[in-house]
Structure formats: C-alpha cells, structure tokens
Design a protein around this motif. Structure first.
Motif, PDB file in Angstrom:
ATOM      1  N   VAL A 124     -12.545  70.692  -3.990  1.00  0.00           N
ATOM      2  CA  VAL A 124     -12.132  71.582  -2.906  1.00  0.00           C
ATOM      3  C   VAL A 124     -13.256  71.774  -1.886  1.00  0.00           C
ATOM      4  O   VAL A 124     -14.391  72.106  -2.249  1.00  0.00           O
ATOM      5  CB  VAL A 124     -11.687  72.951  -3.473  1.00  0.00           C
ATOM      6  CG1 VAL A 124     -11.261  73.891  -2.358  1.00  0.00           C
ATOM      7  CG2 VAL A 124     -10.564  72.771  -4.481  1.00  0.00           C
ATOM      8  N   CYS A 125     -12.948  71.553  -0.617  1.00  0.00           N
ATOM      9  CA  CYS A 125     -13.926  71.756   0.459  1.00  0.00           C
ATOM     10  C   CYS A 125     -14.311  73.230   0.521  1.00  0.00           C
ATOM     11  O   CYS A 125     -13.451  74.097   0.619  1.00  0.00           O
ATOM     12  CB  CYS A 125     -13.320  71.305   1.792  1.00  0.00           C
ATOM     13  SG  CYS A 125     -14.326  71.764   3.218  1.00  0.00           S
ATOM     14  N   PRO A 126     -15.626  73.553   0.433  1.00  0.00           N
ATOM     15  CA  PRO A 126     -16.042  74.962   0.438  1.00  0.00           C
ATOM     16  C   PRO A 126     -15.872  75.617   1.812  1.00  0.00           C
ATOM     17  O   PRO A 126     -15.944  76.830   1.940  1.00  0.00           O
ATOM     18  CB  PRO A 126     -17.517  74.905   0.037  1.00  0.00           C
ATOM     19  CG  PRO A 126     -17.965  73.536   0.403  1.00  0.00           C
ATOM     20  CD  PRO A 126     -16.769  72.635   0.302  1.00  0.00           C
ATOM     21  N   LEU A 127     -15.644  74.798   2.833  1.00  0.00           N
ATOM     22  CA  LEU A 127     -15.557  75.334   4.190  1.00  0.00           C
ATOM     23  C   LEU A 127     -14.123  75.680   4.582  1.00  0.00           C
ATOM     24  O   LEU A 127     -13.874  76.715   5.177  1.00  0.00           O
ATOM     25  CB  LEU A 127     -16.157  74.341   5.188  1.00  0.00           C
ATOM     26  CG  LEU A 127     -17.596  73.893   4.842  1.00  0.00           C
ATOM     27  CD1 LEU A 127     -17.980  72.667   5.629  1.00  0.00           C
ATOM     28  CD2 LEU A 127     -18.561  75.033   5.072  1.00  0.00           C
ATOM     29  N   CYS A 128     -13.172  74.797   4.233  1.00  0.00           N
ATOM     30  CA  CYS A 128     -11.785  75.064   4.661  1.00  0.00           C
ATOM     31  C   CYS A 128     -10.796  75.041   3.498  1.00  0.00           C
ATOM     32  O   CYS A 128      -9.598  75.162   3.710  1.00  0.00           O
ATOM     33  CB  CYS A 128     -11.372  74.070   5.746  1.00  0.00           C
ATOM     34  SG  CYS A 128     -11.100  72.402   5.121  1.00  0.00           S
ATOM     35  N   ASN A 129     -11.285  74.890   2.276  1.00  0.00           N
ATOM     36  CA  ASN A 129     -10.448  74.887   1.072  1.00  0.00           C
ATOM     37  C   ASN A 129      -9.479  73.712   0.967  1.00  0.00           C
ATOM     38  O   ASN A 129      -8.553  73.742   0.163  1.00  0.00           O
ATOM     39  CB  ASN A 129      -9.660  76.202   0.936  1.00  0.00           C
ATOM     40  CG  ASN A 129     -10.574  77.366   0.635  1.00  0.00           C
ATOM     41  OD1 ASN A 129     -11.507  77.244  -0.158  1.00  0.00           O
ATOM     42  ND2 ASN A 129     -10.337  78.491   1.282  1.00  0.00           N
ATOM     43  N   SER A 130      -9.677  72.687   1.772  1.00  0.00           N
ATOM     44  CA  SER A 130      -8.831  71.509   1.664  1.00  0.00           C
ATOM     45  C   SER A 130      -9.198  70.717   0.414  1.00  0.00           C
ATOM     46  O   SER A 130     -10.352  70.692  -0.016  1.00  0.00           O
ATOM     47  CB  SER A 130      -9.039  70.638   2.907  1.00  0.00           C
ATOM     48  OG  SER A 130      -8.481  69.357   2.692  1.00  0.00           O
ATOM     49  N   THR A 131      -8.206  70.080  -0.212  1.00  0.00           N
ATOM     50  CA  THR A 131      -8.509  69.198  -1.346  1.00  0.00           C
ATOM     51  C   THR A 131      -8.519  67.750  -0.868  1.00  0.00           C
ATOM     52  O   THR A 131      -8.629  66.820  -1.652  1.00  0.00           O
ATOM     53  CB  THR A 131      -7.473  69.335  -2.478  1.00  0.00           C
ATOM     54  OG1 THR A 131      -6.182  69.166  -1.925  1.00  0.00           O
ATOM     55  CG2 THR A 131      -7.580  70.685  -3.150  1.00  0.00           C
ATOM     56  N   LYS A 149     -17.187  64.390   1.677  1.00  0.00           N
ATOM     57  CA  LYS A 149     -16.823  64.661   3.053  1.00  0.00           C
ATOM     58  C   LYS A 149     -15.395  65.180   3.047  1.00  0.00           C
ATOM     59  O   LYS A 149     -14.539  64.650   2.333  1.00  0.00           O
ATOM     60  CB  LYS A 149     -16.917  63.377   3.874  1.00  0.00           C
ATOM     61  CG  LYS A 149     -16.688  63.627   5.340  1.00  0.00           C
ATOM     62  CD  LYS A 149     -16.706  62.369   6.164  1.00  0.00           C
ATOM     63  CE  LYS A 149     -16.270  62.775   7.558  1.00  0.00           C
ATOM     64  NZ  LYS A 149     -16.512  61.807   8.552  1.00  0.00           N
ATOM     65  N   CYS A 150     -15.171  66.211   3.847  1.00  0.00           N
ATOM     66  CA  CYS A 150     -13.827  66.752   3.963  1.00  0.00           C
ATOM     67  C   CYS A 150     -13.089  65.957   5.028  1.00  0.00           C
ATOM     68  O   CYS A 150     -13.593  65.761   6.125  1.00  0.00           O
ATOM     69  CB  CYS A 150     -13.896  68.221   4.344  1.00  0.00           C
ATOM     70  SG  CYS A 150     -12.271  68.940   4.594  1.00  0.00           S
ATOM     71  N   LEU A 151     -11.899  65.491   4.684  1.00  0.00           N
ATOM     72  CA  LEU A 151     -11.141  64.668   5.637  1.00  0.00           C
ATOM     73  C   LEU A 151     -10.373  65.538   6.627  1.00  0.00           C
ATOM     74  O   LEU A 151      -9.865  65.046   7.616  1.00  0.00           O
ATOM     75  CB  LEU A 151     -10.195  63.731   4.886  1.00  0.00           C
ATOM     76  CG  LEU A 151     -10.911  62.764   3.925  1.00  0.00           C
ATOM     77  CD1 LEU A 151      -9.898  61.965   3.120  1.00  0.00           C
ATOM     78  CD2 LEU A 151     -11.858  61.836   4.670  1.00  0.00           C
ATOM     79  N   ASP A 152     -10.299  66.829   6.361  1.00  0.00           N
ATOM     80  CA  ASP A 152      -9.619  67.727   7.292  1.00  0.00           C
ATOM     81  C   ASP A 152     -10.573  68.334   8.312  1.00  0.00           C
ATOM     82  O   ASP A 152     -10.395  68.165   9.504  1.00  0.00           O
ATOM     83  CB  ASP A 152      -8.869  68.820   6.527  1.00  0.00           C
ATOM     84  CG  ASP A 152      -7.591  68.267   5.898  1.00  0.00           C
ATOM     85  OD1 ASP A 152      -7.025  67.318   6.472  1.00  0.00           O
ATOM     86  OD2 ASP A 152      -7.171  68.767   4.845  1.00  0.00           O
ATOM     87  N   CYS A 153     -11.629  69.011   7.835  1.00  0.00           N
ATOM     88  CA  CYS A 153     -12.545  69.618   8.810  1.00  0.00           C
ATOM     89  C   CYS A 153     -13.692  68.674   9.167  1.00  0.00           C
ATOM     90  O   CYS A 153     -14.525  69.005  10.000  1.00  0.00           O
ATOM     91  CB  CYS A 153     -13.052  70.984   8.325  1.00  0.00           C
ATOM     92  SG  CYS A 153     -14.255  70.913   6.971  1.00  0.00           S
ATOM     93  N   LYS A 154     -13.705  67.497   8.520  1.00  0.00           N
ATOM     94  CA  LYS A 154     -14.665  66.425   8.844  1.00  0.00           C
ATOM     95  C   LYS A 154     -16.106  66.752   8.482  1.00  0.00           C
ATOM     96  O   LYS A 154     -17.017  66.030   8.876  1.00  0.00           O
ATOM     97  CB  LYS A 154     -14.625  66.041  10.343  1.00  0.00           C
ATOM     98  CG  LYS A 154     -13.242  65.828  10.926  1.00  0.00           C
ATOM     99  CD  LYS A 154     -12.637  64.529  10.450  1.00  0.00           C
ATOM    100  CE  LYS A 154     -11.261  64.309  11.091  1.00  0.00           C
ATOM    101  NZ  LYS A 154     -10.407  63.441  10.259  1.00  0.00           N
TER     102      LYS A 154
HETATM  103 ZN   LIG Z   1     -12.991  71.117   4.983  1.00  0.00          ZN
END
Ligand SMILES: [Zn+2]
Length: 164
Positions: A124-131, A149-154
């Motif tokens: 889980v991305c700690p910044l935007c909670n995206s998986t 790397k988060c693919l949503d918030c980049k």
């Molecule tokens: Zn993110």
C-alpha cells in the motif's frame, strides 16, 4: 534516585531512544526492547537487533546506556539473538508512525506469483493508499527496505520489508 524507578518507568524512558535510520520509531515501537528487569540494584535491559546486518544496534546500545547514565540509572544492556526479531513485533502505533513518515509499514504478504521472486505485491502506497504499486528495487535507502513506486500518485516510496 534509581531506587524510586520501576521497570515501567524505564520502558517509558527508553521511548526516547529512536532507531537511527528511522527517527520517528522508538525501540519500543520497533519491538527491539524486549525486557527490563531490576536485579541486584541494576536495571538489566534486553534488546534484540532488527536485522543482523543492521549496523544500528551498537548505536542503539550506546544511546540506551548514555540516556540511563544521564538519569543516574545503573544499567546493563545485553543482546538477545534468539528468537530473532520479526516485523510482527512492531507495535500498531509504530506502523502508523512509519506510514506517516512516508514509509510503507511491513504488511502481511499474500501468496502470489510475485512472491516467488521475492517482490511482494499489493504494497500500500503510504502517500495515497493505492495498492497499485510496483517494486523498483529490492534495496531501498537501506537493506531493511525496498524501493517501490506508486503507479497512481507516481511517487517512489520505501517499503519496510516484512521479516520473520
Ligand atoms: Zn500513491
């Protein structure tokens, strides 16, 4: 002065000792502090290193001694190597602090094809909670972490590896 202190007081006091690599986490949050026992006028403090490869342990031991010395608490510190530390010992509040600091806390890693290659999925991305995240490197800023790397918030972020 030390005679008025209880083992519980020592636990609270040692909250001030932080992981040198992750300054928001105390050795209590990490589960590194295992035991405080008062015997024969000395507080005996047991700690378990997070990873045998982590050089932080000497620093932590020195900090414990220095802190207790400043408070006139006679102490001895010793390492317990078995059972080995696991990320399961990290407290819930420790995991929350880690996340707030921008590092994904260790999480239960489901069995997936990715796991066979040592890169857990659905961190889980700690910044935007995206998986919706992907592994960039097995080794992040330290060997205890890997880089995602988060693919949503980049945003790239560190994941504190699950370890048991
Ligand atoms: Zn993110």
């Amino acid at each position: 002065m030390s005679f008025h202190l209880t083992e519980t007081d020592i636990w609270s006091l040692l909250e001030q000792v932080k992981d040198p690599e992750i300054p928001v986490l105390s050795i209590v949050d990490l589960g590194v502090l295992r035991e405080v026992k008062f015997k024969e006028g000395v507080f005996d403090i047991s700690i378990t290193p997070t990873y045998t490869g982590c050089p932080a342990m000497n620093v932590i031991e020195e900090e414990i001694k220095a802190l207790l010395e400043r408070n006139n608490v006679p102490c001895s510190v010793h390492l317990i190597l078995s059972p080995a530390w696991t990320t399961d010992w990290m407290t819930e509040s420790g995991k929350q602090k880690l996340k707030a600091y921008g590092i994904a806390p260790p999480q239960e890693e489901g069995i997936s094809l990715n796991d066979l290659f040592g890169s857990p999925s659905n961190i889980v991305c700690p910044l935007c909670n995206s998986t919706h995240t992907e592994l960039i490197s097995q080794f992040g800023s330290t060997a205890c972490k890997s880089l995602y790397k988060c693919l949503d918030c980049k945003e790239p972020f560190d994941y504190f590896k699950c370890h048991r």
